[in-house]
Design a protein around this motif. Structure first.
Motif, mmCIF file in Angstrom:
data_model
loop_
_atom_site.group_PDB
_atom_site.id
_atom_site.type_symbol
_atom_site.label_atom_id
_atom_site.label_comp_id
_atom_site.label_asym_id
_atom_site.label_seq_id
_atom_site.Cartn_x
_atom_site.Cartn_y
_atom_site.Cartn_z
ATOM 1 N N SER B 81 0.835 -1.209 0.000
ATOM 2 C CA SER B 81 0.000 0.000 0.000
ATOM 3 C C SER B 81 0.865 1.252 0.000
ATOM 4 C CB SER B 81 -0.913 0.030 1.230
ATOM 5 O OG SER B 81 -1.728 -1.090 1.231
ATOM 6 N N ASP B 82 1.907 1.246 0.844
ATOM 7 C CA ASP B 82 2.786 2.422 0.917
ATOM 8 C C ASP B 82 3.460 2.665 -0.429
ATOM 9 O OD1 ASP B 82 2.115 2.624 3.509
ATOM 10 O OD2 ASP B 82 3.970 1.755 4.316
ATOM 11 N N GLU B 86 2.806 5.897 -3.110
ATOM 12 C CA GLU B 86 3.899 6.755 -3.581
ATOM 13 C C GLU B 86 3.929 6.815 -5.119
ATOM 14 O OE1 GLU B 86 8.641 6.590 -3.236
ATOM 15 O OE2 GLU B 86 7.562 5.789 -1.509
#
Lengths: 183, 158
Positions: B81-82, B86
């Protein structure tokens, strides 16, 4: 001198079209496209089992063909050569469009769902079943059983062992048999 | 009338498999456009998004090897998810001054984000479910593809 009307107004032969295309004639290429697009699209759809991807890949085939046609020397039939070009482009299209997680963890894409396959127009009964096969089994089945490539050739094209090609073919046949008998 | 046995059906279908299917869209326009424009021009203009894409894929591949082999599934979904948040942000910034080809792409993006939320919710109950992890990755990929496609179309006319 009398001109034979049939001859004068007959569409140019495929060989004549190819010669014109080699000289950069886009109108001749449009005619060549019309002659072959349905077969190319059918093969892309069988290999990719996705209408949108098959349309993209068909475009890619004809764009690359425009640049490659000079290398066609007429040693085989044009349609045979075109099928081989199409198969290779569809395979590389599939590789390019795998997402990063599929590439790393080797998730296998499932085939088209039963309803979408049934709704596909113009496909025969076997094609509708083939579109439901998982990716690797489908590619091997289409290339070996329908396009007539040997397992050795299929293995090279798909970057797998010959044994894997044979086992994927067996798997495809088992699934097709099961679905056919339960229809 | 009973249907033929499977082997007969297979043999007959393959013998008659010269199927011709017409695509539903007119593909010629896109092809004509692509072969008329010099490829170099197209390549030059799209070089940076491609380079960015290659760089993103390489980082993603390294990251995922690390995640798959060294982390728990829950960490995988969080790191995934991170990483995608980004990537998405980078693409949105990159294309912010470029007109999109469709008006409703943000609505489509919202629908994909709704799907992302639903999958994440399901992952809270089953953090190790590989099918859910796969679906999450696909939804993320679809978001990136959508943003790329509406801003940097290939040949197909939409």
């Amino acid at each position: 001198m009398l001109i034979d009307a049939k001859e004068a107004f007959a569409p140019p032969s495929e060989d004549a079209l190819i010669a014109q295309v080699k000289m950069g004639d886009q109108q001749a290429y449009a005619q060549l496209y019309t002659l072959h697009v349905k077969r190319v699209y059918a093969l892309c759809l069988r290999l990719l089992a996705d209408k949108e991807h098959a349309e993209d890949a068909t475009q890619e085939v004809f764009v690359q063909l425009w640049h490659k046609i000079a290398s066609f020397e007429g040693q085989s039939q044009f349609s045979t050569w075109l099928h081989s070009v199409t198969s290779n482009i569809a395979i590389s299209y599939l590789r390019k469009h795998k997402n990063w997680l599929q590439k790393v963890v080797s998730f296998e894409q499932s085939g088209m769902d039963e309803q979408s396959a049934t709704d596909c127009q113009g496909l025969n009964g076997l094609d509708k079943l083939v579109l439901r096969l998982p990716e690797r089994a489908r590619m091997v089945f289409v290339l070996h059983a329908i396009e007539g490539y040997r397992h050795e050739e299929v293995a090279t094209m798909l970057g797998m062992a010959v044994g894997s090609s044979k086992s994927q073919y067996h798997r495809a046949k088992q699934l097709l048999k099961e679905w056919y008998e339960n229809e | 009338m009973s249907k033929p046995d499977f082997e007969t059906f297979l043999a007959e279908s393959i013998n008659n498999s010269e199927t011709q299917i017409a695509p539903q869209k007119d593909l010629w326009q896109g092809i004509e456009k692509a072969i008329s424009n010099p490829a170099t021009k197209q390549r030059e203009s799209s070089m940076w998004p491609k380079l960015a894409g290659i760089a993103a894929c390489s980082v993603a591949a390294l990251l995922s090897v690390q995640l798959v082999f060294n982390s728990s599934a829950q960490n995988t979904s969080v790191a995934m998810s991170d990483f995608f948040a980004e990537q998405k942000q980078t693409l949105l910034v990159q294309y912010q001054n470029q007109p999109a080809l469709t008006d409703n792409w943000q609505q489509q993006l919202t629908e994909l984000e709704d799907a992302e939320r639903a999958i994440k919710q399901a992952l809270e109950n089953e953090p190790e479910n590989p099918a859910l992890l796969k679906m999450l990755a696909q939804v993320y990929q679809q978001q990136l593809d959508l943003i790329n496609k509406v801003h940097a179309p290939k040949w197909q006319t939409i």
